[in-house]
Design a protein around this motif. Structure first.
Motif, PDB file in Angstrom:
ATOM      1  N   THR A  36       8.711  -1.470  -4.481  1.00 19.94           N
ATOM      2  CA  THR A  36       7.815  -2.320  -5.280  1.00 19.94           C
ATOM      3  C   THR A  36       8.424  -2.582  -6.659  1.00 19.94           C
ATOM      4  O   THR A  36       8.496  -3.733  -7.123  1.00 19.94           O
ATOM      5  CB  THR A  36       6.442  -1.619  -5.430  1.00 19.94           C
ATOM      6  OG1 THR A  36       5.885  -1.432  -4.130  1.00 19.94           O
ATOM      7  CG2 THR A  36       5.488  -2.418  -6.309  1.00 19.94           C
ATOM      8  N   LYS A  37       8.881  -1.518  -7.302  1.00 18.46           N
ATOM      9  CA  LYS A  37       9.456  -1.663  -8.655  1.00 18.46           C
ATOM     10  C   LYS A  37      10.721  -2.517  -8.612  1.00 18.46           C
ATOM     11  O   LYS A  37      10.942  -3.383  -9.467  1.00 18.46           O
ATOM     12  CB  LYS A  37       9.812  -0.290  -9.237  1.00 18.46           C
ATOM     13  CG  LYS A  37       8.619   0.528  -9.660  1.00 18.46           C
ATOM     14  CD  LYS A  37       9.166   1.828 -10.242  1.00 18.46           C
ATOM     15  CE  LYS A  37       8.059   2.743 -10.703  1.00 18.46           C
ATOM     16  NZ  LYS A  37       8.599   4.027 -11.175  1.00 18.46           N
ATOM     17  N   ALA A  56      -2.285   2.722  -4.833  1.00 18.29           N
ATOM     18  CA  ALA A  56      -2.112   4.093  -4.342  1.00 18.29           C
ATOM     19  C   ALA A  56      -3.505   4.660  -4.059  1.00 18.29           C
ATOM     20  O   ALA A  56      -4.120   5.266  -4.938  1.00 18.29           O
ATOM     21  CB  ALA A  56      -1.365   4.928  -5.372  1.00 18.29           C
ATOM     22  N   THR A 112       1.891   0.532 -10.227  1.00 14.28           N
ATOM     23  CA  THR A 112       1.184   1.185  -9.120  1.00 14.28           C
ATOM     24  C   THR A 112      -0.200   1.567  -9.629  1.00 14.28           C
ATOM     25  O   THR A 112      -0.329   2.319 -10.593  1.00 14.28           O
ATOM     26  CB  THR A 112       1.943   2.449  -8.656  1.00 14.28           C
ATOM     27  OG1 THR A 112       3.225   2.045  -8.175  1.00 14.28           O
ATOM     28  CG2 THR A 112       1.190   3.149  -7.539  1.00 14.28           C
ATOM     29  N   ILE A 149       6.832   2.748  -3.487  1.00 11.09           N
ATOM     30  CA  ILE A 149       6.765   2.480  -4.934  1.00 11.09           C
ATOM     31  C   ILE A 149       8.149   2.061  -5.456  1.00 11.09           C
ATOM     32  O   ILE A 149       8.265   1.145  -6.280  1.00 11.09           O
ATOM     33  CB  ILE A 149       6.199   3.709  -5.686  1.00 11.09           C
ATOM     34  CG1 ILE A 149       4.727   3.880  -5.293  1.00 11.09           C
ATOM     35  CG2 ILE A 149       6.357   3.544  -7.210  1.00 11.09           C
ATOM     36  CD1 ILE A 149       4.036   5.092  -5.895  1.00 11.09           C
ATOM     37  N   ASN A 173       3.331  -5.494  -6.902  1.00 10.66           N
ATOM     38  CA  ASN A 173       2.646  -4.281  -7.346  1.00 10.66           C
ATOM     39  C   ASN A 173       2.280  -3.427  -6.138  1.00 10.66           C
ATOM     40  O   ASN A 173       2.431  -3.864  -4.988  1.00 10.66           O
ATOM     41  CB  ASN A 173       1.372  -4.661  -8.112  1.00 10.66           C
ATOM     42  CG  ASN A 173       1.683  -5.338  -9.436  1.00 10.66           C
ATOM     43  OD1 ASN A 173       2.176  -4.697 -10.365  1.00 10.66           O
ATOM     44  ND2 ASN A 173       1.435  -6.643  -9.523  1.00 10.66           N
ATOM     45  N   ALA A 174       1.787  -2.221  -6.410  1.00 16.26           N
ATOM     46  CA  ALA A 174       1.335  -1.342  -5.327  1.00 16.26           C
ATOM     47  C   ALA A 174      -0.040  -0.785  -5.661  1.00 16.26           C
ATOM     48  O   ALA A 174      -0.395  -0.644  -6.838  1.00 16.26           O
ATOM     49  CB  ALA A 174       2.326  -0.193  -5.137  1.00 16.26           C
ATOM     50  N   LYS A 207       5.876   7.074   1.128  1.00 18.47           N
ATOM     51  CA  LYS A 207       5.010   6.400   0.150  1.00 18.47           C
ATOM     52  C   LYS A 207       5.643   6.367  -1.252  1.00 18.47           C
ATOM     53  O   LYS A 207       5.372   5.470  -2.045  1.00 18.47           O
ATOM     54  CB  LYS A 207       3.624   7.059   0.136  1.00 18.47           C
ATOM     55  CG  LYS A 207       2.833   6.818   1.440  1.00 18.47           C
ATOM     56  CD  LYS A 207       2.631   5.320   1.720  1.00 18.47           C
ATOM     57  CE  LYS A 207       1.730   5.029   2.892  1.00 18.47           C
ATOM     58  NZ  LYS A 207       1.534   3.600   3.153  1.00 18.47           N
ATOM     59  N   THR A 248       0.848  -1.207   0.000  1.00 21.89           N
ATOM     60  CA  THR A 248       0.000   0.000   0.000  1.00 21.89           C
ATOM     61  C   THR A 248       0.878   1.250   0.000  1.00 21.89           C
ATOM     62  O   THR A 248       1.567   1.536   0.974  1.00 21.89           O
ATOM     63  CB  THR A 248      -0.941   0.027   1.218  1.00 21.89           C
ATOM     64  OG1 THR A 248      -1.756  -1.136   1.176  1.00 21.89           O
ATOM     65  CG2 THR A 248      -1.851   1.250   1.159  1.00 21.89           C
ATOM     66  N   SER A 249       0.830   1.957  -1.139  1.00 19.78           N
ATOM     67  CA  SER A 249       1.438   3.285  -1.204  1.00 19.78           C
ATOM     68  C   SER A 249       0.326   4.285  -0.930  1.00 19.78           C
ATOM     69  O   SER A 249      -0.477   4.097  -0.004  1.00 19.78           O
ATOM     70  CB  SER A 249       2.104   3.488  -2.559  1.00 19.78           C
ATOM     71  OG  SER A 249       2.641   4.789  -2.650  1.00 19.78           O
TER      72      SER A 249
END
Ligand SMILES: NC(=O)c1ccc[n+]([C@@H]2O[C@H](COP(=O)([O-])OP(=O)(O)OC[C@H]3O[C@@H](n4cnc5c(N)ncnc54)[C@H](O)[C@@H]3O)[C@@H](O)[C@H]2O)c1
Length: 256
Positions: free
Chosen positions: A172-173, A190, A246, A169, A187-188, A165, A146-147
């Motif tokens: 995540t990447k 937003a 995201t 990301i 993945n994220a 936040k 969770t971003s």
């Protein structure tokens, strides 16, 4: 519950952090409805016990455990608990996080920075490390972090939160690229303004409420389940070629 066996996450073992309230509690309901075996983790055990009871009452398979995501050893023990009890970890929704008082950057102290970074960034880092290790053993998996819209754009206060936040990301990447060939997708989501205890309190203040609702084209806050459904889809096989992405769930906020 899905009952008929046609859920998006039928039989998948899914860990959800920050499951005691808000988006995480919404996710517990949505993921269970989609057929997942859910393991709920957060700091407040009583809340987790109640939610687990509610879900078991409608036929879901649920486990729960108190954890502080800032502590690597506690997160390792949590992931071990999931694998020992359910045999594997298929997916994880790393959602635990904290907000920040609305104060100008130059008036914030080290403690504000440390709390937000420790929970929102180190917490996700701790979770991903141990989850990925378990998923490699199991032959693959899916992670959603969770971003926030604050991970995509800035706002007029809350610099450490915005930085935390954005960092989610980045993590995540990086993990998506590193583990794509190992069958682990990362993945994220937003979220924009989403109803939670904190947000509900804040929306009681008329001016804050007006400002918040004006900030997205949809002119309302999301329900936690609306964010959770995006996370459930990203965890599912329906998103089999989606990694490193995201997904803004923000009523159009970042399209403005
Ligand atoms: N509500 C919003 O408007 C909004 C918008 C964008 C992003 N988010 C993000 O969504 C996530 C969930 O927030 P929410 O709005 O549902 O708020 P919330 O306060 O209702 O939920 C936060 C959850 O995280 C848990 N948590 C906090 N610190 C923890 C720690 N150290 N260890 C373990 N668990 C911990 C809490 O116990 C709770 O279960 C957070 O990452 C937040 O930053 C929320």
């Amino acid at each position: 519950m899905s009952g008929g066996g046609g859920g998006l996450l039928e039989g998948k073992v899914v860990l959800i952090t920050g499951a005691s309230s808000g988006i995480g509690a919404g996710a517990a309901r949505v993921f269970a409805e989609q057929g997942a075996v859910v393991v709920l983790a957060a700091r407040r055990g009583e809340r987790l016990r109640e939610l687990a009871g509610e879900l078991e009452g409608v036929g879901a398979r649920v486990g729960w455990r108190v954890v502080d995501v800032r502590c690597g050893d506690e997160v390792r023990a949590l992931v071990e608990f999931v694998v020992e009890r359910y045999g594997r970890l298929d997916a994880a929704f790393n959602n635990a996080g904290v907000g920040l008082e609305r104060s100008p950057l130059h008036l914030l102290g080290d403690d504000a920075y440390d709390t937000v970074m420790d929970t929102n960034v180190r917490g996700v880092w701790n979770c991903m490390r141990h989850e990925i290790a378990a998923m490699l053993e199991g032959g693959g998996g899916a992670i959603v972090n969770t971003s926030s819209v604050g991970g995509l754009v800035a706002s007029s206060t809350g610099a450490p939160y915005i930085a935390s936040k954005h960092a989610v990301i980045g993590l995540t990447k990086a993990a998506a690229v590193e583990y794509a060939q190992a069958g682990i997708r990362v993945n994220a989501v937003a979220p924009g303004l989403t109803r939670s205890e904190m947000v509900d309190q804040w929306l009681q203040v008329p001016e804050a409420s007006r400002r918040a609702l004006r900030s997205a084209p949809a002119q309302r806050a999301a329900e936690p389940e609306e964010v959770a459904r995006a996370a459930a889809w990203l965890c599912s096989e329906q998103a089999s070629f989606v990694t490193g992405a995201t997904l803004a769930v923000d009523g159009g906020r970042t399209a403005w």
